[in-house]
Design a protein around this motif. Structure first.
Motif, PDB file in Angstrom:
ATOM      1  N   UNK A 148       8.684   8.320   2.431  1.00  0.00           N
ATOM      2  CA  UNK A 148       7.345   7.986   2.921  1.00  0.00           C
ATOM      3  C   UNK A 148       6.768   6.788   2.169  1.00  0.00           C
ATOM      4  N   UNK A 149       7.049   6.696   0.886  1.00  0.00           N
ATOM      5  CA  UNK A 149       6.524   5.589   0.086  1.00  0.00           C
ATOM      6  C   UNK A 149       7.123   4.257   0.546  1.00  0.00           C
ATOM      7  N   UNK A 150       8.445   4.200   0.693  1.00  0.00           N
ATOM      8  CA  UNK A 150       9.108   2.935   1.015  1.00  0.00           C
ATOM      9  C   UNK A 150       8.864   2.531   2.463  1.00  0.00           C
ATOM     10  N   UNK A 177       3.295  -0.803   6.684  1.00  0.00           N
ATOM     11  CA  UNK A 177       1.892  -1.088   6.370  1.00  0.00           C
ATOM     12  C   UNK A 177       1.779  -1.620   4.946  1.00  0.00           C
ATOM     13  N   UNK A 178       2.247  -2.853   4.712  1.00  0.00           N
ATOM     14  CA  UNK A 178       2.218  -3.399   3.345  1.00  0.00           C
ATOM     15  C   UNK A 178       0.790  -3.573   2.850  1.00  0.00           C
ATOM     16  N   UNK A 217      11.194  -2.830  -4.265  1.00  0.00           N
ATOM     17  CA  UNK A 217      11.959  -1.694  -3.772  1.00  0.00           C
ATOM     18  C   UNK A 217      13.378  -1.835  -4.294  1.00  0.00           C
ATOM     19  N   UNK A 218      13.842  -0.869  -5.074  1.00  0.00           N
ATOM     20  CA  UNK A 218      15.155  -0.973  -5.702  1.00  0.00           C
ATOM     21  C   UNK A 218      15.735   0.412  -5.931  1.00  0.00           C
ATOM     22  N   UNK A 219      17.025   0.437  -6.288  1.00  0.00           N
ATOM     23  CA  UNK A 219      17.711   1.723  -6.436  1.00  0.00           C
ATOM     24  C   UNK A 219      17.553   2.259  -7.861  1.00  0.00           C
ATOM     25  N   UNK A 259      11.373   3.269  -6.196  1.00  0.00           N
ATOM     26  CA  UNK A 259      12.804   3.573  -6.227  1.00  0.00           C
ATOM     27  C   UNK A 259      13.222   4.319  -4.964  1.00  0.00           C
ATOM     28  N   UNK A 260      14.341   3.903  -4.403  1.00  0.00           N
ATOM     29  CA  UNK A 260      14.893   4.601  -3.242  1.00  0.00           C
ATOM     30  C   UNK A 260      15.495   5.924  -3.699  1.00  0.00           C
ATOM     31  N   UNK A 261      15.615   6.898  -2.805  1.00  0.00           N
ATOM     32  CA  UNK A 261      16.292   8.153  -3.180  1.00  0.00           C
ATOM     33  C   UNK A 261      17.759   7.892  -3.521  1.00  0.00           C
TER      34      UNK A 261
END
Length: 362
Positions: free
Chosen positions: A159-161, A167-168, A259-261, A285-287
């Motif tokens: 939901x965050x990413x 909607x930036x 946005x990164x891993x 962070x992505x899952x």
């Protein structure tokens, strides 16, 4: 004086005339149907078969045929009649048998069915099996892999990413950041044989390694532009150098959302200290096992496909120069990757997929 058999007068109702006019004007009408409509309309205007044939550049028998069909069956008479064909030789039970065998069983000594093995097991021809598989979109020869994330915060991170994509925030820049590590500078041992008519480009299968490089890249979600930097090593200090480049490139009045891993170099104490001293940078962070959420991965695929996979590099410096050239060409006419699915749609799709895998007998 006219000779021959007199033609039966052809009179159109208002509804028939509107239907025929619609067939002649509609762009998607078949040419044959449009010609038939023109013939009937011309006949209804009082012209005989010879005059209509000359006007529409067709033969008199054609005009007579469709005049007679219309007089006999009306507008429906102008449509193509169902053509007789050979009766089916394969019954529904045989089709069902092939489908059930394909989906629920495996051939002896193999992991998947082929058209030949299924033909031998079902008693049908190989062509018949192939037609059945195409009709039901079955492809036993294909297999795809998947990986479901076990991140306990998976839903929150999605939901965050996705929220940043769709909607930036105002006065902020959203950058997808990642590293393409261990890019090998490979040089073929023999010269390439160029493409010729009827023959694809050919290359030797063996090569010489001339070292590796790592590309740090940040994709601007809004514009599609990419900020890149190559380093010979892939450590936290190289990542910090890249963050410093981003800090100098992005205008100072903008907030920066990265946005990164979950790679370890993104979370070291040195990086945490740098972030503390640069409060406009925000990490998202992505899952785990969900790199598909990071749009820069799609750009890495373009880089690999267009510049690296078929490239031949005599040194690491030549490889880095090729990457820099690709970056420059891309940024001259950038095209953003448009994210379309909402977080709810993604989660609903994954829930449906999980139900399918949990109910699978394999």
């Amino acid at each position: 004086m006219k000779r021959g058999r007199p033609t039966t007068p052809l009179v159109l109702s208002e509804q028939q005339q509107q239907t025929l006019l619609g067939w002649t004007r509609r762009r998607k009408s078949a040419q044959a149907l449009a010609l038939r409509a023109h013939i009937v309309l011309a006949c209804a205007s009082g012209k005989d078969n010879t005059q209509v044939a000359g006007l529409l550049h067709c033969s008199r028998p054609t005009v007579g045929k469709w005049r007679a069909r219309f007089l006999r069956a009306g507008v429906e008479g102008l449509l193509d009649e169902a053509r007789p064909g050979a009766p089916r030789k394969i019954g529904d039970e045989q089709v069902e048998q092939v489908i059930v065998k394909t989906l629920e069983t495996q051939p002896r000594g193999a992991t998947q069915w082929s058209t030949r093995s299924m033909a031998a097991a079902s008693g049908l021809s190989q062509t018949a099996v192939s037609r059945i598989w195409r009709a039901f979109a079955l492809q036993p020869h294909r297999s795809e892999s998947f990986q479901l994330s076990r991140d306990p915060l998976f839903i929150d991170k999605v939901r965050d990413i996705v929220g940043l994509y769709l909607n930036p925030p105002d006065r902020a820049l959203v950058l997808c950041v990642d590293e393409k590590s261990q890019i090998q500078a490979l040089n073929r041992r023999q010269p390439l044989l160029p493409m010729r008519p009827g023959q694809a480009e050919r290359r030797s299968h063996d090569y010489v390694r001339h070292g590796t490089t790592s590309l740090f890249a940040a994709l601007d979600v809004k514009t599609g532009k990419v900020i890149g930097q190559c380093h010979r090593r892939h450590r936290a200090q190289e990542f910090r150098h890249f963050l410093q480049k981003l800090d100098g490139t992005v205008p100072a009045q903008l907030q920066v959302h990265l946005i990164l891993d979950n790679y370890g170099t993104h979370k070291t104490p040195a990086i945490q200290r740098w972030l503390a001293s640069h409060p406009r940078f925000h990490m998202h962070f992505t899952p785990t096992s969900a790199s598909w959420l990071n749009l820069v991965e799609r750009w890495f695929a373009l880089l690999t496909e267009k510049r690296i996979r078929r490239g031949s590099f005599v040194s690491t410096r030549a490889l880095e120069a090729a990457i820099a050239e690709f970056l420059e060409m891309h940024n001259q006419e950038p095209k953003p990757f448009v994210w379309t699915k909402t977080a709810d749609e993604i989660l609903e799709t994954l829930a449906h997929f999980c139900k399918r895998t949990s109910n699978s007998a394999h």
